[in-house]
Design an enzyme around this catalytic site. Structure first.
Site, mmCIF file in Angstrom:
data_model
loop_
_atom_site.group_PDB
_atom_site.id
_atom_site.type_symbol
_atom_site.label_atom_id
_atom_site.label_comp_id
_atom_site.label_asym_id
_atom_site.label_seq_id
_atom_site.Cartn_x
_atom_site.Cartn_y
_atom_site.Cartn_z
ATOM 1 N NE ARG A 60 -2.499 0.481 3.587
ATOM 2 C CZ ARG A 60 -1.826 1.036 4.600
ATOM 3 N NH1 ARG A 60 -1.435 2.300 4.536
ATOM 4 N NH2 ARG A 60 -1.551 0.327 5.685
ATOM 5 C CE1 TYR A 113 -17.889 9.131 -15.944
ATOM 6 C CE2 TYR A 113 -16.308 9.570 -14.191
ATOM 7 C CZ TYR A 113 -17.230 8.732 -14.801
ATOM 8 O OH TYR A 113 -17.476 7.503 -14.255
ATOM 9 C CG ASP A 185 -10.263 14.524 -16.586
ATOM 10 O OD1 ASP A 185 -9.470 13.878 -17.312
ATOM 11 O OD2 ASP A 185 -11.248 14.001 -16.034
ATOM 12 C CE LYS A 210 -12.981 6.032 -19.146
ATOM 13 N NZ LYS A 210 -12.749 6.126 -17.699
#
Length: 393
Positions: A60, A113, A185, A210
């Site tokens: 982590r 989005y 973004d 994406k």
């Protein structure tokens, strides 16, 4: 936790295509393997208590595969710091919590989005974050929307799904004059076509699911920035909240990035050809694509992007029923959520990607479909659309 764990001393050198392949990707020193291994481990042996090997103690907090991806991402966006997350929304959440406090305010583009709007309004709104949506291309409207409590200007360019273009440099000037953090973004354009930090933005976020991953086989997100203090806060949240990209996911994303430049060239060429072919089609009321000369943002896009990307949206003349029918009638363009893979996809934003903003100021017109144009032969893609449009009656 940042790209500083990367294993490539030449990560900042070379042209974009070279860095996409080599940044953070030094060969394995033990075996000479050209591709660095996937460190599929949850923990790391210590040389005595606190004696960490290379700074690694627990997956982590840091993992060499994720570190390599973070180096690669930071290099491509021209950032000093890169953080890789389990999803694009996890990346956005970490950034917003690092940059804001209850009572703060975000100015958000009015075409983004739907998940970003949902995150801020439904999740962070309960934490006391306020939001105003505005036409980001109208700098006067942006300036008017800014309050004393505003901390962040958040923009997508090109936007999702109406392909609006924002002048990043001008917006950054407006934001910085008021002491704000300017976030872009860059998912649709990718650093292969546009580098917002070089244009004055403070932070870049991505859904690496994406175009960066590019093969519809991995979920991920990223935050890229230069500010050391904010980077430390983002890194702490990445560690403390734990929404990190898993080793295999990081490796798959890195693999995808190595072909990003050539893929974006083909995506853009195919999208341009489709947009030009459909412009003026009697079944199409409007084609939303910044590569068309009559697009309102064409001039700005021509200066801040090297190509115009692979996303095209269409407004159907006959209205919502025709739009739904088109989305369900193509063959090569497969009906599915998401975008940016090598295969072409079609979606109906009002009930798919943007269903969460129906009834708000971000609602997508109900006659709009969105195309994620893949890298197939463009003549086949055009034939698929022509056939489906011809069957609308």
């Amino acid at each position: 936790m940042t790209e500083d764990h990367g294993n490539d001393p030449h990560s900042a050198s070379g042209a974009f295509d070279t860095r996409a392949i080599h940044a953070g990707q030094a060969f394995d020193p033990t075996t000479g393997a050209v591709i660095p291994p996937i460190y599929q481990t949850s923990t790391f042996v210590q040389d005595g208590i606190g004696g960490l090997r290379g700074g690694y103690e627990y997956n982590r907090s840091a993992n060499p595969t994720r570190s390599a991806l973070q180096t690669q991402l930071a290099s491509l966006e021209g950032a000093a710091h890169g953080y890789s997350f389990a999803s694009g929304l996890a990346a956005e959440d970490a950034l917003l919590r690092a940059a804001m406090r209850p009572g703060d305010h975000v100015v958000l583009g009015n075409d983004v989005y739907g998940g970003t709007h949902r995150l801020i309004s439904k999740i962070l709104g309960g934490w006391g974050i306020e939001i105003t949506t505005v036409e980001m291309g109208d700098l006067d409207a942006v300036a008017t929307a800014i309050r004393p409590s505003t901390k962040v200007l958040w923009v997508e360019t090109p936007s999702n799904p109406l392909m609006k273009i924002t002048d990043i440099a001008s917006l950054a000037q407006v934001g910085h004059d008021r002491g704000l953090l300017v976030v872009v973004d860059n998912t649709f354009a990718t650093p292969a076509l546009q580098t917002p930090l070089a244009l004055g933005a403070d932070v870049v976020v991505h859904s690496t699911t994406k175009y960066l991953g590019g093969h519809s086989d991995v979920l991920g997100g990223a935050v890229l920035l230069n500010d050391d203090e904010l980077a430390e806060k983002v890194g702490f949240i990445q560690f403390a909240a734990g929404a990190v990209s898993a080793p295999l996911d990081a490796w798959l994303t890195t693999r995808g990035i190595k072909t990003l430049s050539v893929r974006m060239q083909r995506h853009s060429e195919n999208a341009q050809a489709i947009a030009e072919h459909l412009a003026g089609h009697p079944a199409i009321e409007r084609v939303y694509y910044p590569g068309l000369p009559d697009h309102p943002g064409h001039g700005i896009a021509s200066t801040q992007m090297s190509r115009f990307g692979g996303m095209v949206s269409l407004a159907l003349t006959a209205g919502p029923t025709a739009a739904r029918s088109l989305a369900e009638s193509t063959h090569l363009f497969q009906l599915a959520e998401s975008l940016g893979g090598v295969e072409s996809l079609i979606g109906y934003p009002p009930e798919m990607t943007h269903a969460s903003v129906r009834g708000t100021e971000l609602a997508v017109p109900e006659n709009v479909v969105r195309l994620s144009v893949g890298i197939e032969d463009v003549t086949d893609l055009i034939a698929d659309l022509d056939d489906a449009l011809g069957r609308l009656g």
